[in-house]
Design an enzyme around this catalytic site. Sequence first.
Site, PDB file in Angstrom:
ATOM      1  N   PRO A 218       0.823  -1.214   0.000  1.00  0.00           N
ATOM      2  CA  PRO A 218       0.000   0.000   0.000  1.00  0.00           C
ATOM      3  C   PRO A 218       0.853   1.259   0.000  1.00  0.00           C
ATOM      4  O   PRO A 218       2.048   1.208   0.333  1.00  0.00           O
ATOM      5  CB  PRO A 218      -0.791  -0.114   1.309  1.00  0.00           C
ATOM      6  N   THR A 244       1.731  -1.646 -10.215  1.00  0.00           N
ATOM      7  CA  THR A 244       0.263  -1.695 -10.339  1.00  0.00           C
ATOM      8  C   THR A 244      -0.361  -1.348  -8.995  1.00  0.00           C
ATOM      9  O   THR A 244      -1.528  -1.622  -8.756  1.00  0.00           O
ATOM     10  CB  THR A 244      -0.224  -3.104 -10.757  1.00  0.00           C
ATOM     11  N   ARG A 246       0.305   1.831  -6.297  1.00  0.00           N
ATOM     12  CA  ARG A 246      -0.087   3.237  -6.235  1.00  0.00           C
ATOM     13  C   ARG A 246       1.060   4.061  -6.809  1.00  0.00           C
ATOM     14  O   ARG A 246       2.237   3.793  -6.525  1.00  0.00           O
ATOM     15  CB  ARG A 246      -0.365   3.679  -4.789  1.00  0.00           C
ATOM     16  N   ASP A 270       0.745   0.989 -14.202  1.00  0.00           N
ATOM     17  CA  ASP A 270      -0.724   1.089 -14.251  1.00  0.00           C
ATOM     18  C   ASP A 270      -1.184   2.256 -13.390  1.00  0.00           C
ATOM     19  O   ASP A 270      -2.374   2.580 -13.387  1.00  0.00           O
ATOM     20  CB  ASP A 270      -1.362  -0.215 -13.742  1.00  0.00           C
ATOM     21  N   GLU A 275      -1.881  10.830 -11.198  1.00  0.00           N
ATOM     22  CA  GLU A 275      -2.879  10.274 -12.123  1.00  0.00           C
ATOM     23  C   GLU A 275      -4.252  10.905 -11.971  1.00  0.00           C
ATOM     24  O   GLU A 275      -5.042  10.919 -12.916  1.00  0.00           O
ATOM     25  CB  GLU A 275      -3.002   8.752 -11.936  1.00  0.00           C
ATOM     26  N   HIS A 307      -4.748   2.912 -14.741  1.00  0.00           N
ATOM     27  CA  HIS A 307      -5.293   2.303 -13.512  1.00  0.00           C
ATOM     28  C   HIS A 307      -6.419   1.323 -13.874  1.00  0.00           C
ATOM     29  O   HIS A 307      -7.529   1.413 -13.362  1.00  0.00           O
ATOM     30  CB  HIS A 307      -5.807   3.396 -12.558  1.00  0.00           C
TER      31      HIS A 307
HETATM   32  P1  NAI Z   1      -2.897  -6.635   0.908  1.00  0.00           P
HETATM   33  O1  NAI Z   1      -3.298  -5.826   2.089  1.00  0.00           O
HETATM   34  O2  NAI Z   1      -3.417  -8.029   0.773  1.00  0.00           O
HETATM   35  O3  NAI Z   1      -1.302  -6.710   0.818  1.00  0.00           O
HETATM   36  C1  NAI Z   1      -0.468  -5.607   1.029  1.00  0.00           C
HETATM   37  C2  NAI Z   1       0.855  -6.136   1.567  1.00  0.00           C
HETATM   38  O4  NAI Z   1       1.735  -5.029   1.700  1.00  0.00           O
HETATM   39  C3  NAI Z   1       0.714  -6.786   2.957  1.00  0.00           C
HETATM   40  O5  NAI Z   1       1.348  -8.039   2.963  1.00  0.00           O
HETATM   41  C4  NAI Z   1       1.404  -5.795   3.872  1.00  0.00           C
HETATM   42  O6  NAI Z   1       2.033  -6.423   4.987  1.00  0.00           O
HETATM   43  C5  NAI Z   1       2.427  -5.189   2.931  1.00  0.00           C
HETATM   44  N1  NAI Z   1       2.959  -3.941   3.412  1.00  0.00           N
HETATM   45  C6  NAI Z   1       2.384  -3.021   4.236  1.00  0.00           C
HETATM   46  N2  NAI Z   1       3.235  -2.009   4.478  1.00  0.00           N
HETATM   47  C7  NAI Z   1       4.367  -2.299   3.790  1.00  0.00           C
HETATM   48  C8  NAI Z   1       5.623  -1.634   3.653  1.00  0.00           C
HETATM   49  N3  NAI Z   1       5.867  -0.502   4.281  1.00  0.00           N
HETATM   50  N4  NAI Z   1       6.540  -2.220   2.872  1.00  0.00           N
HETATM   51  C9  NAI Z   1       6.304  -3.389   2.241  1.00  0.00           C
HETATM   52  N5  NAI Z   1       5.145  -4.078   2.347  1.00  0.00           N
HETATM   53  C10 NAI Z   1       4.192  -3.522   3.114  1.00  0.00           C
HETATM   54  O7  NAI Z   1      -3.287  -5.756  -0.351  1.00  0.00           O
HETATM   55  P2  NAI Z   1      -3.521  -6.240  -1.841  1.00  0.00           P
HETATM   56  O8  NAI Z   1      -4.954  -6.558  -2.035  1.00  0.00           O
HETATM   57  O9  NAI Z   1      -2.500  -7.237  -2.208  1.00  0.00           O
HETATM   58  O10 NAI Z   1      -3.257  -4.866  -2.639  1.00  0.00           O
HETATM   59  C11 NAI Z   1      -1.962  -4.282  -2.682  1.00  0.00           C
HETATM   60  C12 NAI Z   1      -2.068  -2.902  -3.267  1.00  0.00           C
HETATM   61  O11 NAI Z   1      -2.469  -2.981  -4.629  1.00  0.00           O
HETATM   62  C13 NAI Z   1      -3.149  -2.007  -2.615  1.00  0.00           C
HETATM   63  O12 NAI Z   1      -2.653  -1.337  -1.483  1.00  0.00           O
HETATM   64  C14 NAI Z   1      -3.502  -1.049  -3.714  1.00  0.00           C
HETATM   65  O13 NAI Z   1      -2.705   0.105  -3.561  1.00  0.00           O
HETATM   66  C15 NAI Z   1      -3.087  -1.767  -4.993  1.00  0.00           C
HETATM   67  N6  NAI Z   1      -4.225  -2.078  -5.865  1.00  0.00           N
HETATM   68  C16 NAI Z   1      -4.187  -1.630  -7.156  1.00  0.00           C
HETATM   69  C17 NAI Z   1      -5.231  -1.907  -8.030  1.00  0.00           C
HETATM   70  C18 NAI Z   1      -5.212  -1.466  -9.464  1.00  0.00           C
HETATM   71  O14 NAI Z   1      -6.243  -1.526 -10.155  1.00  0.00           O
HETATM   72  N7  NAI Z   1      -4.078  -1.042 -10.003  1.00  0.00           N
HETATM   73  C19 NAI Z   1      -6.410  -2.637  -7.566  1.00  0.00           C
HETATM   74  C20 NAI Z   1      -6.318  -3.109  -6.201  1.00  0.00           C
HETATM   75  C21 NAI Z   1      -5.270  -2.809  -5.387  1.00  0.00           C
END
Ligand code: NAI
Length: 359
Positions: A218, A244, A246, A270, A275, A307
């Site tokens: 995130p 993909t 942020r 992405d 953006e 995105h």
């Molecule tokens: P998730 O919550 O399942 O996984 C996020 C991971 O990042 C967790 O394992 C967490 O421990 C880790 N994390 C937290 N802080 C961190 C740090 N400082 N350094 C390294 N790792 C850290 O989230 P998910 O569902 O896997 O989504 C990840 C990201 O993808 C979202 O935060 C969102 O920004 C992005 N996303 C993008 C989309 C798009 O259409 N391009 C759609 C959905 C999500």
Amino acid sequence: MRTEKIRIAFFDAKDYDIDSFQNTLPGWQAAHPDAPGMEFAFFETRLKPDTLELARGAKVVCIFVNDIVDGEIASALHDMGVELLALRCAGYNNVDIEACYGKIHVVRVPAYSPYAVAEHAMALLMTSIRRIHKAYIRTRDFNFSLSGMTGFDFHGKTVGIVGTGKIGVCFMNICRGFGMNVLAYDKFPSQQLIDGGTEYVPLEEIWRRSDIISFHCPLTDETRHMVNEESIAMMKKGVVLVNTSRGALVDSEALLSGIKNRQVGAACLDVYEEESDFFFHDFSGHIVEDDTLARLISMPNVIVTSHQAFLTEEALGNIAETTLDNTAEFFAFGTCANELCYRCGRLETCPRTHENKCF
Ligand code: NAI
């Protein structure tokens, strides 16, 4: 039980949002006969100080990734009688959760299809490295030359995955299917993944050892601009970056310099830092004012999508279902399992129960 319909005002609503919510509602209501009725008002505009009046009469405001909710907007929505801010996305960096506390409850869709995003990340990577986007244009013009089209095998390459949550794990599995070596970094490493043989390394090692780096964490104060001049300098020459997650994980100016000085071999984006001024809108007849974005897009080794990684039928259906579930649960119990809780400070894994409401 509540008899009047709950009005949900959607901001930044696109045709695919409207279709998916309208198509999901009848089936959802049939499956939840005791849930209150819901009615939708769709607005194409973003939620901003000068558009928030459109939310009047709604109990729920449903927003997407580029609708910014700060203290001022949270207070205004609260004063209007809006009780719930429903994010139809997983990331919530666009909402000031602390400022919302005590005014408006915030819920999100924590997972709607990690496959959609992970598969898009791989699609970008393959398109970029195997020059599919260029081949498509060339062969349409009957240009069958292969000059400048050389890619590289993914098999045997090292991919660094930053963030091993739902999407990161899907991407990891896809990469393993290609025979790639996986290195992982996460602030909170998963014991299950360690037990399964995943190699977690410090971030610096990700920078130093990876041929490809993909971001799935995130956006937080800690991760903002984690790709910067200094980290790019530590990376292997020719590294391929895939974002993909942020946009602001990457300092775009530093990325541009890295591409210009050939340190970065390719970038698959992405998401982009700024953006919100451009993505989801048609600027084809206009001059894009953002020089960094324009320069990045003009690079032969940069591929940008707007995105769209989440945009699959399955993901849209799940977003609509979960948003309706969140709304019904919130109005039945005053909170919801997908609420982002400022008070307990554990946004991802809030331990509250329905008896222990947030405020
Ligand atoms: P998730 O919550 O399942 O996984 C996020 C991971 O990042 C967790 O394992 C967490 O421990 C880790 N994390 C937290 N802080 C961190 C740090 N400082 N350094 C390294 N790792 C850290 O989230 P998910 O569902 O896997 O989504 C990840 C990201 O993808 C979202 O935060 C969102 O920004 C992005 N996303 C993008 C989309 C798009 O259409 N391009 C759609 C959905 C999500």
